[in-house]
Scaffold this active site. Structure first.
Site, PDB file in Angstrom:
ATOM      1  CB  CYS A 194     -32.006 -11.329  14.157  1.00 12.47           C
ATOM      2  SG  CYS A 194     -32.563 -12.950  13.590  1.00 12.47           S
ATOM      3  CG  ASN A 195     -35.931 -14.390  15.558  1.00 12.08           C
ATOM      4  OD1 ASN A 195     -35.445 -14.921  16.554  1.00 12.08           O
ATOM      5  ND2 ASN A 195     -35.971 -14.992  14.383  1.00 12.08           N
ATOM      6  CB  SER A 210     -36.321 -20.761  14.772  1.00 12.05           C
ATOM      7  OG  SER A 210     -35.304 -21.118  15.682  1.00 12.05           O
ATOM      8  N   GLY A 256     -30.631 -23.967  12.360  1.00  9.32           N
ATOM      9  CA  GLY A 256     -29.609 -24.375  13.305  1.00  9.32           C
ATOM     10  C   GLY A 256     -28.756 -23.248  13.852  1.00  9.32           C
ATOM     11  N   GLY A 269     -21.472  -6.394   6.298  1.00  6.94           N
ATOM     12  CA  GLY A 269     -21.272  -6.997   7.604  1.00  6.94           C
ATOM     13  C   GLY A 269     -20.403  -8.238   7.469  1.00  6.94           C
TER      14      GLY A 269
END
Length: 573
Positions: free
Chosen positions: A50-51, A109, A115, A192
């Site tokens: 996502c990033n 992150s 994790g 989702g």
């Protein structure tokens, strides 16, 4: 080893660029296929989260590799190369290994120590293996990255340095309050049914929400997740599944909603969220804005200046308006434009009700003394007349307090599922990837992070040594194979010259020759492996091939045989 990684992440690119550059599953497979088909790349793997979006490849040329990988990323992401390039980063060889190991440990992150990245790395490796785009280098690299990440989480408290993205997002939604106390009794909607949505649902269930509704485009997956939540031993949450078209109605009932889908467009628009709030409260969810005072005119107590019309109607006015440039206004600042000081002084005296100053017009430029006299007279006139009314700039006022939110939204998707305009709606609190990045920018670093960095540094050195040693292994194997051929040839020649040699003596002679050859080769091959494992030791393989005149094709065939064995026995760590 010629490992190259080209990519972009939340550290190098704004969320708006990451959104547009995001790759779905089909685009990732096509990118892998095109990368291994390109000339500089022999292996390829894509790590897309996502990033971050990163393309790993084993290349034979650095500059050509960077150009090719950057172009491929631009083509498959749909973002032009010229726009994408300023946000790309490049790592090569040991730096590329260090980067992936740091990513696996959660050091890179958005929320340090999370994790979830380990599962994403595992998926990335499996995808490359299924497509046969990962060879020996990338298989070794990604499997070792998984082991390093697990070691970091096992041996240190990196998990305490930061929370998972879901937990951190819920903390932001609760505005610093205890998440379990904040969530207790709430009704949740999860949009989702993928890995991130499942994690969000499980986290909400453990936090004490009373009900979870799961919506997904594939209804069977929503049902499966709802069943898992209902049958969980550590929670007693009520869970049920609904189709995607039921989301608007469920949003009206929900207190908190989490969305993380693979949709390329918005799942929740601002209008849909506003309608849900209105359906819940009965009042429209208007936008919260910063108010400003209306621009005002402050009248003065002094006598106002006459307007231009009055001046023009009086024959005694010393100012010839017809000769003044257009745009002139007696009431405005433009009154001084196109007039000499003497004329302005006469007009000022006349406007104050006095007698016009009878000063002759000077055809030439007045001297300094005359200027000073005129400025003094003008200042005196302005004092009697008073200041011209002026329009003040708008003054900001205090922001209108936001009402307490009745709907909490957590958007973990990239590209975003929830319209960013929802931030401006009253009664709604939205936390998305962009706001999470802002909130985590100043997060304190724990001492455990330093421990993980040392683990990464040690593992990078060990991996590099192992790869360099493995690089020379085919040459050593080819050397020993050549020596075995020489021994076999000499024994055959001996048998031709001594046909009466019995089996016992033939075996003894053969064993003796082999021992001699092994002893002669043992020290050089052991030493060359040690030297090759050190930084800068890649050249020893070339030296060995040159000294013993080894056939390059023989060495290559040994390498291919090794790769075939690796491919046969491959599997995620």
């Amino acid at each position: 080893m010629s490992l190259l990684v080209v990519g972009l992440s939340h550290r190098s690119a704004p969320v708006s660029v990451l959104e547009r550059a995001s790759l779905n599953a089909d685009a990732q497979l096509k990118l892998l296929q095109d990368t291994v088909a390109a000339e500089p790349a022999a292996e390829a793997a894509v790590l897309a989260t996502c990033n971050r979006i990163e393309l790993y490849a084993d290349v034979d040329k650095f500059h050509a590799g960077v150009a090719e990988l950057s172009t491929l990323l631009a083509q498959h992401s749909g973002v032009g190369l010229e726009e994408l390039t300023p946000h790309l980063y490049v790592h090569y060889e040991d730096r590329a290994v260090h980067h992936l190991f740091s990513v696996a440990c959660g050091l890179d992150s958005m929320v340090v120590g999370e994790g979830q990245i380990l599962g994403q790395i595992k998926d990335s490796l499996a995808r490359a293996q299924d497509l046969h785009s990962a060879g020996r280098l990338l298989n070794d690299l990604f499997q070792q990255a998984l082991r390093v990440g697990k070691r970091a989480h096992h041996e240190t408290g990196i998990d305490r340095a930061g929370q998972s993205l879901v937990t951190f997002g819920l903390e932001q939604l609760s505005a610093g309050a205890d998440v379990q106390r904040w969530a207790r009794g709430k009704k949740a909607l999860v949009i989702g049914a993928g890995s991130m949505s499942s994690l969000a649902a499980a986290t909400l269930a453990r936090s004490g929400v009373a009900e979870i509704v799961v919506a997904n485009r594939t209804f069977e997956r929503a049902e499966r997740l709802a069943q898992i939540l209902s049958e969980g031993d550590d929670t007693d949450v009520l869970a049920r599944a609904v189709p995607m078209d039921a989301v608007p109605g469920e949003l009206t009932r929900a207190d908190v909603a989490v969305s993380c889908t693979g949709a390329t467009g918005l799942v929740l628009t601002a209008d849909a969220v506003a309608a849900a709030v209105e359906g819940r409260t009965g009042a429209p969810a208007g936008a919260v804005t910063v108010g400003v005072r209306e621009a005002d005119e402050r009248p003065t107590a002094e006598t106002p200046l006459p307007n231009a019309g009055a001046a023009a109607a009086d024959d005694n006015c010393p100012l010839d308006l017809s000769s003044v440039p257009s745009g002139f206004s007696v009431m405005g600042e433009a009154a001084v434009a196109g007039m000499d000081a003497a004329t302005l002084e006469q007009h000022g005296a006349w406007a104050a009700g006095g007698t016009a100053v009878d000063r002759p017009r000077e055809t030439g430029r007045p001297g300094p003394e005359a200027d000073a006299e005129l400025i003094g007279a003008l200042a005196a006139t302005a004092t009697r007349v008073g200041r011209i009314p002026e329009r003040r700039r708008p003054e900001p006022v205090a922001e209108v307090p936001r009402p307490e939110p009745v709907l909490f939204l957590l958007d973990l998707a990239m590209p975003r599922d929830v319209d960013a305009a929802v931030h401006r709606l009253a009664g709604v609190r939205l936390v998305d990837i962009e706001s999470l990045a802002d909130a985590s920018a100043d997060a304190p670093m724990a001492a455990d992070v330093d421990m993980v960095r040392r683990i990464v540094a040690d593992e990078v050195a060990a991996f590099g040594a192992a790869q360099r040693a493995a690089h020379i292994t085919p040459t050593v194997v080819a050397l020993r194979s050549m020596a075995a051929d020489v021994v076999a040839g000499e024994i055959a020649r001996l048998e031709g010259r001594l046909p009466g040699l019995d089996d016992k003596h033939r075996a003894e002679i053969t064993q003796t020759v082999k021992r001699v050859v092994d002893k002669l080769l043992h020290a050089p091959t052991v030493r060359v492996k040690q030297l090759a494992a050190e930084p800068g030791g890649a050249g020893y393989a070339d030296a060995l091939r040159t000294l013993f005149d080894l056939d390059q094709e023989t060495v290559a065939s040994v390498s291919r045989a090794g790769n075939s064995t690796t491919e046969k026995n491959r599997g995620p760590a």
